[in-house]
Design a protein around this motif. Structure first.
Motif, PDB file in Angstrom:
ATOM      1  N   LEU A 242      -1.361   1.650  -2.547  1.00 52.22           N
ATOM      2  CA  LEU A 242      -0.965   0.262  -2.770  1.00 52.22           C
ATOM      3  C   LEU A 242      -2.167  -0.665  -2.925  1.00 52.22           C
ATOM      4  O   LEU A 242      -2.006  -1.884  -2.933  1.00 52.22           O
ATOM      5  CB  LEU A 242      -0.073  -0.203  -1.620  1.00 52.22           C
ATOM      6  CG  LEU A 242       1.246   0.581  -1.512  1.00 52.22           C
ATOM      7  CD1 LEU A 242       1.927   0.314  -0.185  1.00 52.22           C
ATOM      8  CD2 LEU A 242       2.169   0.250  -2.678  1.00 52.22           C
TER       9      LEU A 242
ATOM     10  N   GLY B  10      -4.368   1.983  -6.451  1.00 46.72           N
ATOM     11  CA  GLY B  10      -3.419   2.940  -7.015  1.00 46.72           C
ATOM     12  C   GLY B  10      -4.014   4.314  -7.238  1.00 46.72           C
ATOM     13  O   GLY B  10      -3.304   5.251  -7.613  1.00 46.72           O
TER      14      GLY B  10
ATOM     15  N   GLN C 279       3.232   1.216  -9.424  1.00 48.29           N
ATOM     16  CA  GLN C 279       2.885   0.732  -8.094  1.00 48.29           C
ATOM     17  C   GLN C 279       3.871  -0.334  -7.630  1.00 48.29           C
ATOM     18  O   GLN C 279       4.316  -0.334  -6.474  1.00 48.29           O
ATOM     19  CB  GLN C 279       1.466   0.169  -8.104  1.00 48.29           C
ATOM     20  CG  GLN C 279       0.908  -0.133  -6.734  1.00 48.29           C
ATOM     21  CD  GLN C 279      -0.505  -0.672  -6.807  1.00 48.29           C
ATOM     22  OE1 GLN C 279      -0.751  -1.713  -7.402  1.00 48.29           O
ATOM     23  NE2 GLN C 279      -1.437   0.047  -6.212  1.00 48.29           N
TER      24      GLN C 279
END
Length: 376
Positions: A166, A169, A206
């Protein structure tokens, strides 16, 4: 090739990829040397056979898109044999983790400039014991200290992967016990090695993954089999929509049509089993979710995310710790989406006593135990 006189090596092996301990002649620093042997890609022939087996399992045992996973693994293995790609990923992930977690908590070996080629990778030598062997390094520790150390180690790993998945990525997608080192002499610092299998999530993936994590985290600390019951209808719909945004397509099997649960509840269960780490997953059980809900399409690009979460679940289970990565990663997922953290999000650590993770051990420790246990 490269600089053959820069190193003095030892400890040969006979695997497709060898790792030797060596010494830099210029300054005597210990390094690890990773070498790809000729013919190492022969393992791709094995994957062709595995793909046949995966297709058979799809038809007979597991209602899941297994062939896409095998295809993604084959693609990634081809990249694994260009160490220049591995070195770039290793340095990028290492820089990110050191910046956010600090070098006392996490260690990723830096590569040595000028000593990286497609088939040779020289990097700092990271001290430590592989995670699956660390229990034998301090047999006299009290049970409470072992529990605290296990929880703190798992929390460090989960935090490290939250930063990777997070943050930029870019993530190391192979956290098996041999790639996790515990440096007992440095207070239990966690070392992460072997970046041959790395994956990059794009911004859309993401964001969709972050949305799913927030939706699952709304179940709080509920057990795996109770999650669909504690979520509101809107929260269940959020989980279902997030799965769709990730490109995951599911449908009821005949067993699922007779089980008495709604397809939405089954999709919540499937999402939690794939992308959260709470509870134990038994895919071959007669009434398992995977036999009630067929995964028709699973994007190959998500296979390594799934694999990483399952490996973290396995490490936690082996350590006797239950955690929810969805809850622990929820604050970071909320930042990715620019949203507030949902009310009712769980603590993420489901094994009591939760205060032991990152905190003091009740009753204190003997002086000889403090440095090791406090750092874990």
């Amino acid at each position: 090739r490269g600089r053959p006189n820069a190193l003095s090596t030892s400890t040969p092996h006979h695997h497709p990829i060898q790792v030797h301990r060596a010494t830099l002649r210029v300054n005597g620093a210990p390094v690890a040397v990773k070498v790809a042997r000729p013919g190492a890609l022969v393992m791709l022939e094995d994957l062709a056979n595995i793909r046949i087996a995966a297709a058979f399992l799809e038809r007979t045992e597991l209602a899941f898109d297994l062939t896409a996973a095998v295809d993604e693994l084959a693609t990634q293995i081809r990249k694994e044999f260009d160490f220049r790609l591995e070195a770039a990923a290793q340095d990028a992930v290492g820089d990110s983790l050191r910046a956010e977690m600090g070098p006392a908590r996490i260690s990723v070996p830096r590569t040595i400039p000028g000593l990286v080629t497609p088939r040779v990778l020289v990097m700092e030598f990271v001290e430590g014991v592989p995670l699956h062997r660390v229990a034998g390094t301090a047999p006299g520790l009290p049970a409470a200290v072992r529990r605290a150390a296990a929880e703190r180690t798992i929390r460090t790993l989960v935090d490290a992967y939250g930063i990777q998945l997070l943050g930029t990525g870019l993530f190391q997608a192979d956290p098996h016990p041999g790639n996790v080192l515990i440096d007992v002499g440095a207070g239990g610092r966690v070392g992460l090695i072997d970046f041959g299998q790395c994956k990059q999530l794009d911004s859309g993936q993401q964001a969709a993954f972050a949305r799913l994590l927030l939706a699952l985290a709304a179940a709080g600390d509920a057990p795996l089999n109770e999650m669909a019951k504690v979520l509101s209808p809107d929260q269940v719909a959020e989980v279902v929509d997030a799965l769709a945004d990730l490109g995951i397509v599911t449908e009821l099997t005949p067993l699922g049509e007779r089980c008495g649960l709604t397809v939405e509840a089954l999709r919540v269960g499937a999402a939690a089993r794939m992308f959260d780490s709470r509870g134990r997953v038994q895919p071959f059980a007669p009434d398992s979710t995977i036999k009630r809900l067929r995964t028709v399409t699973f994007p190959a690009s998500l296979f390594f995310v799934l694999r990483t979460v399952q490996m973290l679940r396995g490490l936690a289970t082996a350590a006797g710790v239950e955690v929810s990565v969805a809850s622990l990663w929820a604050p970071r997922a909320a930042r990715v989406l620019g949203r507030p953290l949902p009310a009712g999000s769980g603590s993420g650590v489901l094994t009591p006593p939760r205060a032991w993770v990152g905190g003091p051990v009740p009753g204190g420790l003997a002086p000889a135990d403090r440095g090791w246990a406090d750092g874990l």
